[in-house]
Design an enzyme around this catalytic site. Structure first.
Site, PDB file in Angstrom:
ATOM      1  CB  CYS A 119     -21.367  -9.917 -16.660  1.00  0.00           C
ATOM      2  SG  CYS A 119     -22.946 -10.787 -16.502  1.00  0.00           S
ATOM      3  CG  PHE A 163      -8.735   0.150   2.040  1.00  0.00           C
ATOM      4  CD1 PHE A 163     -10.083   0.107   2.309  1.00  0.00           C
ATOM      5  CD2 PHE A 163      -8.290   0.833   0.941  1.00  0.00           C
ATOM      6  CE1 PHE A 163     -10.980   0.737   1.477  1.00  0.00           C
ATOM      7  CE2 PHE A 163      -9.172   1.461   0.097  1.00  0.00           C
ATOM      8  CZ  PHE A 163     -10.520   1.417   0.363  1.00  0.00           C
ATOM      9  NE  ARG A 164      -5.170  -5.766   4.565  1.00  0.00           N
ATOM     10  CZ  ARG A 164      -5.364  -5.876   3.259  1.00  0.00           C
ATOM     11  NH1 ARG A 164      -4.781  -5.044   2.434  1.00  0.00           N
ATOM     12  NH2 ARG A 164      -6.150  -6.812   2.789  1.00  0.00           N
ATOM     13  CG  HIS A 167      -4.878  -7.969  -2.728  1.00  0.00           C
ATOM     14  ND1 HIS A 167      -4.370  -7.182  -1.729  1.00  0.00           N
ATOM     15  CD2 HIS A 167      -4.623  -9.246  -2.350  1.00  0.00           C
ATOM     16  CE1 HIS A 167      -3.838  -7.949  -0.793  1.00  0.00           C
ATOM     17  NE2 HIS A 167      -3.972  -9.199  -1.148  1.00  0.00           N
ATOM     18  CB  ALA A 188      -0.938   0.008   1.197  1.00  0.00           C
ATOM     19  CD  GLN A 233       0.607  -6.878  -0.064  1.00  0.00           C
ATOM     20  OE1 GLN A 233       1.304  -5.969   0.375  1.00  0.00           O
ATOM     21  NE2 GLN A 233       0.152  -7.830   0.698  1.00  0.00           N
ATOM     22  CB  ILE A 264       8.633   3.359  -1.644  1.00  0.00           C
ATOM     23  CG1 ILE A 264       9.186   2.565  -2.813  1.00  0.00           C
ATOM     24  CG2 ILE A 264       7.205   3.755  -1.920  1.00  0.00           C
ATOM     25  CD1 ILE A 264       9.731   1.252  -2.422  1.00  0.00           C
ATOM     26  CG  ASP A 304      -3.251   1.777  -7.326  1.00  0.00           C
ATOM     27  OD1 ASP A 304      -2.393   1.465  -8.182  1.00  0.00           O
ATOM     28  OD2 ASP A 304      -2.990   1.841  -6.111  1.00  0.00           O
TER      29      ASP A 304
HETATM   30 ZN    ZN Z   1     -23.676 -10.537 -18.703  1.00  0.00          ZN
END
Ligand code: ZN
Length: 245
Positions: free
Chosen positions: A135, A40-41, A127, A29, A109, A237, A112
């Site tokens: 779909c 998020f973590r 991830h 992250a 991980q 980094i 984006d």
């Molecule tokens: Zn579909």
């Protein structure tokens, strides 16, 4: 870290990079937070903020997506899609190294897509990615704009509900991607781990597949694997990568 010590570490890192032929970068992250994407973590990231009194890790779970898709998508559009973010110095340098032929893969991980935006080709997204959505009924793919510009629960022409190709809580990682990431790491001569505290599965476990010459860890805070690394730099980094060649 005093100035002299910092210069010594950066010089050593440049030597390692200049000598590399099969580098792999493993990023967490921290690589994205420097582009303005919240972690998020982390304690000061989204996980400390509740959303309608529900913890974010509950909302981005598989069961919540199935039971409450409307609320899931409200959160997802609001908090997880950050299309204004731009690649930072770390993303750009990694893409440059790949073009130069010294970097073989980026394992990330993050979801984006900033590595690809910077020009990286060989990216293993553990991830998943916000840029792919499919779909659940017919498998048709949709881009992130489609999700952002739809309202409520996005549906396919066939009537199926669209799901982001992002690994939610309670879901397993894609075995094919893990295998490719492990294969790249096992063949690498240099492994740079950056922007991750290495507390999150499967990051920590990947290190044991590395049998190359130089293990480098770059992270703001100390990690459980620091003692295993030849070189350990506690800094942001993007800042570190911006001065490397
Ligand atoms: Zn579909």
């Amino acid at each position: 870290m005093n100035r002299h010590e910092q210069e010594r570490l950066y010089t050593r890192l440049q030597e390692i990079v200049s000598d590399a032929k099969q580098m792999v970068f493993f990023g967490g992250a921290g690589v994205s937070t420097e582009s303005g994407i919240p972690d998020f973590r982390s304690v000061d990231g989204l996980y400390s903020q509740k959303y309608h009194n529900i913890m974010p890790e509950e909302i981005i779970s598989h069961s919540y997506f199935v039971k409450h898709p409307t609320e899931f998508y409200e959160f997802y559009r609001d908090k997880m899609i950050c299309l204004d973010a731009k690649p930072n110095a770390a993303h750009k340098k990694l893409a440059e190294w790949e073009k130069r032929g010294i970097l073989k893969a980026v394992v990330t991980q993050n979801i984006d897509g900033l590595h690809q935006m910077a020009g990286s080709q060989n990216v293993y997204e553990l991830h998943g990615s916000i840029h792919r959505n499919y779909c659940q009924k017919c498998g048709k793919f949709f881009d992130v704009r489609y999700i952002l510009e739809s309202s409520g629960v996005p549906e396919c022409d066939c009537g199926g509900i669209i799901k982001p190709d992002v690994v939610l809580y309670e879901e397993g990682l894609d075995n094919q991607i893990i295998e490719k990431a492990v294969d790249a790491i096992s063949k690498a001569d240099v492994l740079i781990i950056g922007g991750t505290s290495l507390n999150v599965y499967p990051a920590a476990g990947f290190i044991r597949y590395f049998h190359g010459k130089h293990l480098v860890i770059i992270n703001r805070d100390a990690t459980p694997a620091d003692s295993m690394a030849e070189l350990c730099i506690h800094a942001k980094i993007g800042e570190v990568f911006s001065i490397l060649d």
